[in-house]
Design a protein around this motif. Sequence first.
Motif, short mmCIF file in Angstrom:
data_model
loop_
_atom_site.label_atom_id
_atom_site.label_comp_id
_atom_site.label_asym_id
_atom_site.label_seq_id
_atom_site.Cartn_x
_atom_site.Cartn_y
_atom_site.Cartn_z
N SER A 43 44.33 38.03 35.42
CA SER A 43 45.30 37.68 36.46
C SER A 43 46.46 36.90 35.84
O SER A 43 47.60 37.01 36.32
N ALA A 76 48.75 37.03 42.03
CA ALA A 76 48.06 36.99 40.74
C ALA A 76 47.64 35.57 40.38
O ALA A 76 46.56 35.36 39.82
N GLY A 79 44.47 34.92 41.70
CA GLY A 79 43.42 35.80 41.22
C GLY A 79 43.38 37.15 41.91
O GLY A 79 42.46 37.93 41.71
N THR A 81 44.99 40.49 41.92
CA THR A 81 45.92 41.34 41.17
C THR A 81 46.23 42.66 41.85
O THR A 81 47.05 43.42 41.36
#
Length: 111
Positions: A43, A76, A79, A81
């Motif tokens: 990420s 991102a 976390g 993505t």
Amino acid sequence: MIDWSRIKILRDEIGADDIDEVVEIFLEEVEETIADLPNASSSEDFERGYHALKGSALNLGFSAFSALCQQGETAAAAGQTDVVSIAQLDECYTASKASFLEGYSSLAKAG
């Protein structure tokens, strides 16, 4: 989609003779970064990629593309993505680039 006032300011800051080179470098770097995003392994890699794209896009007035990059960067960082897909990013960039090149041509002719 494009912040034309930003383009005019940039042209005034760096000069009409040098802006073509800046545009060329911007387009190359953005396309390379988008092409590299599928290789991101974390990420943090996605966040860095989106952040770089966002900054470049803001500098050259790609407002819609920059906003999408900001959304991807924020997701991102948390976390997530998959909030902004690379296909979605590429589609927005392609549309922004087409709009930019069309308008930029007219802007260059106008001086």
